[in-house]
Design an enzyme around this catalytic site. Structure first.
Site, short mmCIF file in Angstrom:
data_model
loop_
_atom_site.label_atom_id
_atom_site.label_comp_id
_atom_site.label_asym_id
_atom_site.label_seq_id
_atom_site.Cartn_x
_atom_site.Cartn_y
_atom_site.Cartn_z
N GLY A 1 -9.11 -5.38 -2.67
CA GLY A 1 -9.66 -4.06 -2.43
C GLY A 1 -9.49 -3.23 -3.69
O GLY A 1 -9.11 -3.75 -4.75
N LEU A 2 -9.76 -1.94 -3.60
CA LEU A 2 -9.69 -1.07 -4.78
C LEU A 2 -8.30 -1.01 -5.40
O LEU A 2 -8.17 -0.93 -6.62
CB LEU A 2 -10.18 0.33 -4.43
N HIS A 3 -7.27 -1.04 -4.57
CA HIS A 3 -5.91 -1.00 -5.14
C HIS A 3 -5.65 -2.21 -6.03
O HIS A 3 -4.99 -2.09 -7.06
CB HIS A 3 -4.85 -0.96 -4.04
N ILE B 1 -4.12 -8.19 1.92
CA ILE B 1 -4.84 -9.28 2.56
C ILE B 1 -6.03 -9.75 1.72
O ILE B 1 -6.46 -10.89 1.82
CB ILE B 1 -5.25 -8.90 4.00
N SER B 2 -6.58 -8.87 0.87
CA SER B 2 -7.74 -9.25 0.06
C SER B 2 -7.87 -8.32 -1.14
O SER B 2 -7.08 -7.41 -1.33
CB SER B 2 -9.02 -9.20 0.90
N HIS C 1 0.83 -1.20 0.00
CA HIS C 1 0.00 0.00 0.00
C HIS C 1 0.86 1.25 0.00
O HIS C 1 0.67 2.16 -0.80
CB HIS C 1 -0.94 0.01 1.21
#
Length: 132
Positions: A72-74, A69-70, A10
């Site tokens: 997401g938007l990124h 971890i899952s 991130h």
């Protein structure tokens, strides 16, 4: 055929975040599994961005692993948009500036993450911290 790996996190203003990413990069680099290993960040104000890291690499195929971890938007939007790939979940393969690129799945569902969670607890007793 030269193979590369880009680990995408991130990004954070905290130096420790980059240090942890570098630790994983160095471990993988030392394993010899890839010809080049780089880190990159999904947060727009953190450098290098994934596209910048890929441009710098002299590899025929580059695997991009989201250290998330899952989904997401990124992972489902930002990363595919940046590389010109379709949005959504799943493994994505394509070409970016003449290089084959594979966006892998985020690591969150991997069994080794489960073991890392357990190890975080078990490590307390080994380090002499926590339980008395």
């Amino acid at each position: 055929m030269r193979r590369g790996l880009v680990i995408v996190g991130h990004g954070s203003q905290l130096n420790h975040y980059r240090e942890v990413m570098e630790l994983h990069r160095k471990r993988i680099e030392e394993s010899g599994a890839f010809d080049e290993v780089k880190i990159a960040f999904a947060a727009r104000k953190r450098r290098p961005m994934p596209d910048e890291a890929i441009r710098e690499m002299n590899c025929d195929i580059i695997y991009v692993v989201p250290l998330f971890i899952s989904y997401g938007l990124h992972v489902t939007e930002d990363l595919p948009d940046l590389l010109g790939f379709p949005r959504g979940r799943g493994i994505k393969e394509g070409e970016f500036e003449g290089k084959k690129v594979v966006i892998c799945e985020p690591i969150g569902e991997d069994y080794f993450v489960t073991y890392a969670i357990l190890n975080s607890v078990f490590r307390i007793g080994r380090d002499g911290k926590g339980e008395e």
